[in-house]
Design a protein around this motif. Structure first.
Motif, PDB file in Angstrom:
ATOM      1  N   SER A 141      -8.231 -30.377  14.663  1.00 13.53           N
ATOM      2  CA  SER A 141      -9.170 -29.457  14.014  1.00 13.53           C
ATOM      3  C   SER A 141     -10.445 -29.314  14.828  1.00 13.53           C
ATOM      4  CB  SER A 141      -9.536 -29.975  12.618  1.00 13.53           C
ATOM      5  OG  SER A 141      -8.410 -30.068  11.781  1.00 13.53           O
ATOM      6  N   LEU A 142     -11.074 -28.159  14.670  1.00 15.33           N
ATOM      7  CA  LEU A 142     -12.392 -27.889  15.240  1.00 15.33           C
ATOM      8  C   LEU A 142     -13.148 -26.996  14.270  1.00 15.33           C
ATOM      9  CD1 LEU A 142     -11.710 -27.020  18.999  1.00 15.33           C
ATOM     10  CD2 LEU A 142     -12.962 -29.007  18.165  1.00 15.33           C
ATOM     11  N   ARG A 143     -14.471 -27.085  14.311  1.00  9.01           N
ATOM     12  CA  ARG A 143     -15.299 -26.157  13.540  1.00  9.01           C
ATOM     13  C   ARG A 143     -16.252 -25.452  14.481  1.00  9.01           C
ATOM     14  NH1 ARG A 143     -19.674 -26.724   8.602  1.00  9.01           N
ATOM     15  NH2 ARG A 143     -21.027 -27.508  10.280  1.00  9.01           N
ATOM     16  N   LEU A 144     -16.122 -24.153  14.537  1.00  3.54           N
ATOM     17  CA  LEU A 144     -17.001 -23.331  15.363  1.00  3.54           C
ATOM     18  C   LEU A 144     -18.172 -22.824  14.534  1.00  3.54           C
ATOM     19  CD1 LEU A 144     -14.369 -21.125  17.263  1.00  3.54           C
ATOM     20  CD2 LEU A 144     -15.179 -23.440  17.793  1.00  3.54           C
ATOM     21  N   SER A 145     -19.305 -22.656  15.203  1.00  8.04           N
ATOM     22  CA  SER A 145     -20.496 -22.117  14.549  1.00  8.04           C
ATOM     23  C   SER A 145     -20.952 -20.862  15.266  1.00  8.04           C
ATOM     24  CB  SER A 145     -21.633 -23.150  14.569  1.00  8.04           C
ATOM     25  OG  SER A 145     -21.282 -24.306  13.853  1.00  8.04           O
ATOM     26  N   CYS A 146     -21.535 -19.958  14.501  1.00  7.72           N
ATOM     27  CA  CYS A 146     -22.074 -18.715  15.047  1.00  7.72           C
ATOM     28  C   CYS A 146     -23.452 -18.512  14.425  1.00  7.72           C
ATOM     29  CB  CYS A 146     -21.154 -17.549  14.710  1.00  7.72           C
ATOM     30  SG  CYS A 146     -21.850 -15.907  15.068  1.00  7.72           S
ATOM     31  N   ALA A 147     -24.481 -18.672  15.223  1.00  7.96           N
ATOM     32  CA  ALA A 147     -25.847 -18.480  14.748  1.00  7.96           C
ATOM     33  C   ALA A 147     -26.301 -17.085  15.136  1.00  7.96           C
ATOM     34  CB  ALA A 147     -26.772 -19.529  15.364  1.00  7.96           C
ATOM     35  N   ILE A 148     -26.748 -16.318  14.150  1.00 10.05           N
ATOM     36  CA  ILE A 148     -27.121 -14.923  14.382  1.00 10.05           C
ATOM     37  C   ILE A 148     -28.617 -14.756  14.188  1.00 10.05           C
ATOM     38  CG2 ILE A 148     -26.836 -12.561  13.542  1.00 10.05           C
ATOM     39  CD1 ILE A 148     -23.962 -13.287  12.874  1.00 10.05           C
ATOM     40  N   SER A 149     -29.247 -14.073  15.137  1.00  8.51           N
ATOM     41  CA  SER A 149     -30.684 -13.833  15.054  1.00  8.51           C
ATOM     42  C   SER A 149     -30.960 -12.354  15.264  1.00  8.51           C
ATOM     43  CB  SER A 149     -31.419 -14.677  16.098  1.00  8.51           C
ATOM     44  OG  SER A 149     -30.983 -14.328  17.400  1.00  8.51           O
ATOM     45  N   GLY A 150     -32.208 -11.979  14.973  1.00  6.24           N
ATOM     46  CA  GLY A 150     -32.598 -10.593  15.137  1.00  6.24           C
ATOM     47  C   GLY A 150     -32.710  -9.888  13.808  1.00  6.24           C
ATOM     48  N   ARG A 151     -32.799  -8.567  13.884  1.00  3.62           N
ATOM     49  CA  ARG A 151     -32.930  -7.776  12.659  1.00  3.62           C
ATOM     50  C   ARG A 151     -31.556  -7.611  12.021  1.00  3.62           C
ATOM     51  NH1 ARG A 151     -35.645  -1.752  11.989  1.00  3.62           N
ATOM     52  NH2 ARG A 151     -35.754  -1.792   9.702  1.00  3.62           N
ATOM     53  N   THR A 152     -31.403  -8.203  10.864  1.00  2.02           N
ATOM     54  CA  THR A 152     -30.104  -8.203  10.200  1.00  2.02           C
ATOM     55  C   THR A 152     -30.207  -7.590   8.811  1.00  2.02           C
ATOM     56  OG1 THR A 152     -30.485 -10.431   9.353  1.00  2.02           O
ATOM     57  CG2 THR A 152     -29.323 -10.240  11.458  1.00  2.02           C
ATOM     58  N   PHE A 153     -29.064  -7.208   8.278  1.00  2.00           N
ATOM     59  CA  PHE A 153     -29.001  -6.566   6.977  1.00  2.00           C
ATOM     60  C   PHE A 153     -27.907  -7.201   6.131  1.00  2.00           C
ATOM     61  CE2 PHE A 153     -31.903  -3.162   7.924  1.00  2.00           C
ATOM     62  CZ  PHE A 153     -31.802  -3.007   9.295  1.00  2.00           C
ATOM     63  N   ALA A 154     -28.117  -7.171   4.844  1.00  2.00           N
ATOM     64  CA  ALA A 154     -27.165  -7.789   3.926  1.00  2.00           C
ATOM     65  C   ALA A 154     -25.818  -7.082   3.931  1.00  2.00           C
ATOM     66  CB  ALA A 154     -27.742  -7.792   2.515  1.00  2.00           C
ATOM     67  N   THR A 155     -25.744  -5.896   4.488  1.00  2.00           N
ATOM     68  CA  THR A 155     -24.485  -5.136   4.520  1.00  2.00           C
ATOM     69  C   THR A 155     -23.604  -5.494   5.709  1.00  2.00           C
ATOM     70  OG1 THR A 155     -25.639  -3.376   5.688  1.00  2.00           O
ATOM     71  CG2 THR A 155     -25.443  -3.163   3.286  1.00  2.00           C
ATOM     72  N   TYR A 156     -24.041  -6.441   6.507  1.00  2.00           N
ATOM     73  CA  TYR A 156     -23.273  -6.804   7.691  1.00  2.00           C
ATOM     74  C   TYR A 156     -21.994  -7.550   7.345  1.00  2.00           C
ATOM     75  CZ  TYR A 156     -26.868  -5.634  11.195  1.00  2.00           C
ATOM     76  OH  TYR A 156     -27.750  -4.991  12.008  1.00  2.00           O
ATOM     77  N   ILE A 157     -21.082  -7.500   8.280  1.00  2.00           N
ATOM     78  CA  ILE A 157     -19.877  -8.313   8.293  1.00  2.00           C
ATOM     79  C   ILE A 157     -19.902  -9.104   9.595  1.00  2.00           C
ATOM     80  CG2 ILE A 157     -17.358  -8.283   8.475  1.00  2.00           C
ATOM     81  CD1 ILE A 157     -17.433  -5.601   6.927  1.00  2.00           C
TER      82      ILE A 157
END
Length: 126
Positions: free
Chosen positions: A17-33
């Motif tokens: 098993s592994l767990r990958l992470s994705c950290a997102i920065s910048g101007r974001t919106f609640a409608t994102y996927i």
């Protein structure tokens, strides 16, 4: 502008098993996927899983259903891909990106995404 940073890849044996992470920065919106994709050498970027920022609805590729789980921590704008029962065919560079709209067939198309990170290598040995 949205930017993603992936981490958590590595070398693991078949069944591990592994767990990958994705950290997102910048101007974001609640409608994102947020979507996870992977790319093996000589192959096109392939859809793995996606999750909506609002509601946490998920979508998976058939090849990973029952083995992978996508989740999110909205407070940190961080997304995770828990990968269990890994197989050699899961070996690839894994990327995350964002798109908009609703979960649909279009969600599986990598060209609809933006804000890609540099990727993280996952290698599964047999």
């Amino acid at each position: 502008q949205v930017e993603s940073v992936e981490s958590g890849g590595g070398l693991v044996q078949t069944g591990g098993s592994l767990r990958l992470s994705c950290a997102i920065s910048g101007r974001t919106f609640a409608t994102y996927i947020t979507g996870w994709f992977r790319q093996a050498p000589g192959k096109e970027r392939e859809f793995v899983a996606a999750v909506t920022w609002a509601g946490g609805n998920t979508l998976y590729a058939d090849s990973v259903k029952g083995r992978f789980t996508i989740s999110k921590d909205n407070s940190k704008n961080t997304f995770y891909l828990q990968m269990n029962d890994l197989k050699p065919e899961d070996t690839a560079v894994y990327y995350c990106g964002v798109t908009t709209g609703r979960l649909s067939v279009a969600t599986k198309v990598y060209k609809a995404y933006f804000g890609w990170g540099q990727g993280t290598q996952v290698t599964v040995s047999s």
